[in-house]
Design a protein around this motif. Structure first.
Motif, short mmCIF file in Angstrom:
data_model
loop_
_atom_site.label_atom_id
_atom_site.label_comp_id
_atom_site.label_asym_id
_atom_site.label_seq_id
_atom_site.Cartn_x
_atom_site.Cartn_y
_atom_site.Cartn_z
N ARG A 145 40.79 9.18 -49.44
CA ARG A 145 39.54 8.73 -48.83
C ARG A 145 38.50 9.82 -49.01
N ASN A 158 34.86 10.55 -47.09
CA ASN A 158 33.85 10.18 -46.12
C ASN A 158 32.64 11.10 -46.29
N TYR A 159 31.62 10.56 -46.93
CA TYR A 159 30.40 11.35 -47.12
C TYR A 159 29.84 11.79 -45.77
N SER A 160 30.05 10.98 -44.74
CA SER A 160 29.52 11.31 -43.41
C SER A 160 30.15 12.58 -42.83
N GLU A 161 31.26 13.01 -43.41
CA GLU A 161 31.95 14.19 -42.89
C GLU A 161 31.87 15.40 -43.82
N ARG A 197 28.52 18.16 -50.20
CA ARG A 197 27.54 17.11 -50.49
C ARG A 197 26.71 17.47 -51.73
N SER A 234 30.15 4.00 -55.06
CA SER A 234 30.58 4.47 -53.75
C SER A 234 29.82 5.72 -53.28
N LYS A 294 28.73 6.70 -49.56
CA LYS A 294 29.42 5.80 -48.61
C LYS A 294 30.76 6.40 -48.22
N ASP A 295 31.23 6.00 -47.07
CA ASP A 295 32.58 6.36 -46.67
C ASP A 295 33.54 5.38 -47.32
N VAL A 296 34.50 5.91 -48.09
CA VAL A 296 35.44 5.07 -48.82
C VAL A 296 36.86 5.51 -48.46
N ASP A 297 37.66 4.56 -48.03
CA ASP A 297 39.05 4.85 -47.67
C ASP A 297 39.96 3.95 -48.50
#
Length: 107
Positions: A45, A47-50, A56, A82, A85-88
């Motif tokens: 996974r 997670n760009y948010s993390e 980044r 992707s 985006k957060d991708v798992d």
């Protein structure tokens, strides 16, 4: 060096399965040991948010390079789709072949 030892290597990443298997990057890194080591690939996974600011920025640079390529493969298109985006892609069922390999080595 690996005589009488059963060894497996599990790698994880965001590369599409077909490309990861075809490229077999781990096999290339292992060189002449590749034939002695069972290899598995597990999608992960991202997670760009993390991500940290540094990570980044690395991803931004990578995406910029990929965007400039004239002919993109499926994996590169997936990266672009992707981006940000957060991708798992974690699938715990993908552990089953690893468990089976370990159990087979114990018998």
């Amino acid at each position: 060096m690996l005589a009488n030892r059963r060894v497996a290597l599990v790698t994880t990443g965001m590369t599409l399965d077909a490309e990861a298997e075809a490229a077999d990057a781990a096999g290339g890194l292992l060189g002449n040991l590749a034939g002695s080591i069972q290899r598995f690939y597990l999608p992960g996974r991202l997670n760009y948010s993390e991500l940290s600011a540094a990570h980044r920025n690395v991803m931004r640079g990578l995406i910029t390079v990929v965007k400039m390529k004239p002919r993109k493969n499926a994996n590169e298109r997936s990266m672009l789709d992707s981006y940000g985006k957060d991708v798992d892609r974690v699938d715990f069922a993908r552990l089953d072949p690893i468990v089976e390999w370990v159990e087979a080595q114990q018998s």
